[in-house]
Design an enzyme around this catalytic site. Sequence first.
Site, PDB file in Angstrom:
ATOM      1  N   HIS A 282      35.544  44.970  -0.124  1.00 44.69           N
ATOM      2  CA  HIS A 282      35.036  46.003   0.784  1.00 44.69           C
ATOM      3  C   HIS A 282      35.915  46.112   2.025  1.00 44.69           C
ATOM      4  CE1 HIS A 282      32.752  43.543   3.815  1.00 44.69           C
ATOM      5  NE2 HIS A 282      32.521  42.723   2.805  1.00 44.69           N
ATOM      6  N   ASP A 294      35.860  38.796   6.700  1.00 44.10           N
ATOM      7  CA  ASP A 294      34.815  39.550   5.978  1.00 44.10           C
ATOM      8  C   ASP A 294      34.919  41.029   6.256  1.00 44.10           C
ATOM      9  OD1 ASP A 294      32.567  40.422   4.699  1.00 44.10           O
ATOM     10  OD2 ASP A 294      31.147  39.501   6.078  1.00 44.10           O
ATOM     11  N   GLU A 327      29.875  48.481   2.437  1.00 45.43           N
ATOM     12  CA  GLU A 327      29.271  47.351   1.730  1.00 45.43           C
ATOM     13  C   GLU A 327      28.218  46.695   2.609  1.00 45.43           C
ATOM     14  OE1 GLU A 327      28.949  43.011   0.487  1.00 45.43           O
ATOM     15  OE2 GLU A 327      29.515  43.840   2.407  1.00 45.43           O
ATOM     16  N   GLU A 328      28.530  46.612   3.896  1.00 49.87           N
ATOM     17  CA  GLU A 328      27.700  45.833   4.812  1.00 49.87           C
ATOM     18  C   GLU A 328      26.317  46.435   5.041  1.00 49.87           C
ATOM     19  OE1 GLU A 328      28.270  42.922   5.615  1.00 49.87           O
ATOM     20  OE2 GLU A 328      30.404  42.528   5.739  1.00 49.87           O
ATOM     21  N   ASP A 356      35.464  39.124  -1.944  1.00 45.07           N
ATOM     22  CA  ASP A 356      34.727  39.311  -0.698  1.00 45.07           C
ATOM     23  C   ASP A 356      34.734  37.992   0.071  1.00 45.07           C
ATOM     24  OD1 ASP A 356      33.091  40.052   1.349  1.00 45.07           O
ATOM     25  OD2 ASP A 356      31.358  40.564   0.115  1.00 45.07           O
ATOM     26  N   HIS A 457      30.040  37.477  10.430  1.00 44.32           N
ATOM     27  CA  HIS A 457      29.328  38.602  11.063  1.00 44.32           C
ATOM     28  C   HIS A 457      29.308  38.485  12.592  1.00 44.32           C
ATOM     29  CE1 HIS A 457      27.011  40.176   7.276  1.00 44.32           C
ATOM     30  NE2 HIS A 457      28.332  40.206   7.158  1.00 44.32           N
TER      31      HIS A 457
END
Length: 526
Positions: A282, A294, A327-328, A356, A457
Site C-alpha cells: 500500500h 508502513d 489501505e489504512e 506491508d 502509526h
Amino acid sequence: MRSVGLVLIPALAASVSAAPSDAKIAGIDLGKIFDPPSWWWLPDLLKPKLTAKAYEKAVTIEGLLQHSRALSRFAAIDGKNTRSFGTPGYNASVEYVEKWAKAYGYDVTRQTVLYPATEHLSQALTVGDKVFSPADLRIFQFVPSTPDGGAKGLIYHVNQGCNPSDFEGTQGGIVLARRGNCTFVEKGELAKATGVQGLIIYNDVPGQPLASRLNISSIEQNPPTLAISFEAGREIIAKLEAGQELQTTLDIQVKNLVRPADNVIAQTKWGDKNNVVMLGGHLDSVPAGPGINDDGSGTAGVAELLKQLARFRKSKNAVRFAWWATEEVGLIGSRYYVEQLSQAEKDKIALYINLDMIASPNYIIGIHDADNSGGQNSGVPAPAGSNTLEALTQDYYNDRGLNWTGTAFTAGSDYRPFLDAGIVAGGIATGASGVKNQREFDLFGGELGEWHDKCYHQPCDTLDNLNHDAFIRISRSVAYLIATLSADVSPIKNEAGLAARGLPLSRRAPDEVSSLGKNCADHPEL
Ligand SMILES: *[C@@H]1O[C@H](CO)[C@@H](O)[C@H](O)[C@H]1NC(C)=O
Ligand SMILES: *[C@@H]1O[C@H](CO)[C@@H](O)[C@H](O)[C@H]1NC(C)=O
Ligand SMILES: *[C@@H]1O[C@H](CO)[C@@H](O)[C@H](O)[C@H]1NC(C)=O
Ligand SMILES: *[C@@H]1O[C@H](CO)[C@@H](O)[C@H](O)[C@H]1NC(C)=O
C-alpha cells in the site's frame, strides 16, 4: 553479434538518455532519478537471462533507500508529515511510482478509488463546569456533526461500552466509555442502538487521547464521537462516582466528503498474461505519520523489484506490480481493484504477494501461514496454491540458514481481497505493534518485550525507522519468488489441480505463529 551490440548500444544509450527528463514532483527536484541507466537500453537479446541469483544481487539497499528518501520528502510537503489519502504527500507518491514504472518501460495504469473522509472543522466540550480546550479533544472519522449549538444532556459512564447492558438508561444522554476490550466500531454501534446524542471515548493509558474511526457504512447514523485523555476521563468519572449530575455540551462540526485516491498498477510488456505473477504494497500512510516503514518499505520494495527486473531478458509469465490507495482506512484500494476485475481477469492472476511493512526496526520475518498450520487465520481459507507459495518462501529462508516465523492471514492487509476472491496469495511482513517475545528474540535478536515497530502509526515512522537487514533480505527473497514463478507457475497450479481432484497435499510441520500487532480486522481499531 555480441561485440557489435556492445559497440552500438552505449552510443544509442548516450543519445537517448541525454534527453532531459522532468524529475520534479510537486515542485520537488529528484535529480536524475527517472533516467534509466545504460543497461536498460540493451535490446532484449543482449540482456542476461533472468535468474533468481542475478536478480537478487541487483536489488541493493541503496536502491531501496532512494525510494524511502523520495517518500520522506513527499510526506514533508506543506509540513504535514503524512502521506495519508487526500493529502499532497499521497498524490506525490502516486505520481512518483507512476513515473518510475513508466521510465522502465512498463504498461502503467492509474485507477481512481472513491472513499469517504471526515474533515474536522471544530470541536468543543463542556462537562459540568469544566470547559475543555479544543486541543485536548480528537474527533473520530466517519461521524456526523452535532446540531447547531451542540448536543446537550447528562453524561453517563458506560464502562468499556462493549455490552448493551452498559448503556441501560442512557438514551438521549451523552456517554463516556473507556477505550479497550472491544473495537471503537462496536462501541459506536451500541451507542447508536441506544440512541445517545454523543459518545466520548477516554484513553485507557495515560497521555494523549486516541481517536480512530466508527462504522464507515453508517456515517450519518453514528453518534458524534470525541476522544479525550485517560486523565480527563478519570476526572469525570470521579465526579460521577461522587454523585454529581453533570450537564454536558458536546459540539463537533465536521464535513463528510467523498475523496478520490489512485491505485497504480504496472505490468511487464512481455510475458504470458494468462498466468500473471503479481505483487503489491500500500502506498498510503496513516494521517499521524509519514509511513516510511508502513508502508513506504513495501512501496520501495515493489518499486525496486520493478526496476531491477528490467535488467533481464523477458521471462515466461507477465509480472504485475501494484501500489494500493487507502489501505489504512480498510483496504479500500485493493478491494476496489479486485472487485472491478471480471472472473476471467481474476483467473489470470496466478498469485499475489503482499508486502506491508518489510523493514520494521525490531523486526521478525513473518511468512503468511497459508495452510493455517498455526491455526490463527481468520476469514475464508487461502485457496489451493497458496500453500505452495508459502512453502517456496519458507524454503528460500531455510536453504540460506535464515530464520523465519509464521504469521496469520487476518483482514489486516491487502492480501485479504485477493483471498476473498479465491486468488492465491502470500507475503512477508516484519511486524507492527506486535511485542517481541522470547522465541522471536531467539530467532531474530532485537529488543525483547518491545514492539516490532515502536513508531507504528506515529510521526516517528521516518527514514530512521527502517531496519536495513530486514529490508534487503525480504526484498531479495521476493526477487527469488518472482524469478522462479515468472519462469514457471506450475507448482502453484499443480497444487490447485491436486485439490480439485480431492488429493491430499503435502503437509509441513505446523508453524509457530507470531502476531504482527496490526490493530485491525478490516482495520477497526481497539
Ligand atoms: C489528489 O489527486 C486527486 C485525483 O487523483 C485529486 O482529485 C485531488 O484533488 C488531489 N489532492 C491533492 C491534495 O492534491
Ligand atoms: C468485552 O467485550 C465483549 C464483547 O466484545 C463483552 O462480551 C465482554 O463483556 C466485555 N468485557 C468487559 C469487561 O466489558
Ligand atoms: C456497519 O453499518 C452497516 C450499515 O448499517 C451494517 O450493515 C454493518 O453490520 C455495520 N458494521 C459493523 C462492524 O457493525
Ligand atoms: C536462528 O535461530 C536460532 C535459534 O534461536 C539461533 O540460534 C540462530 O542464531 C539464528 N540464526 C540467525 C542467522 O539469526
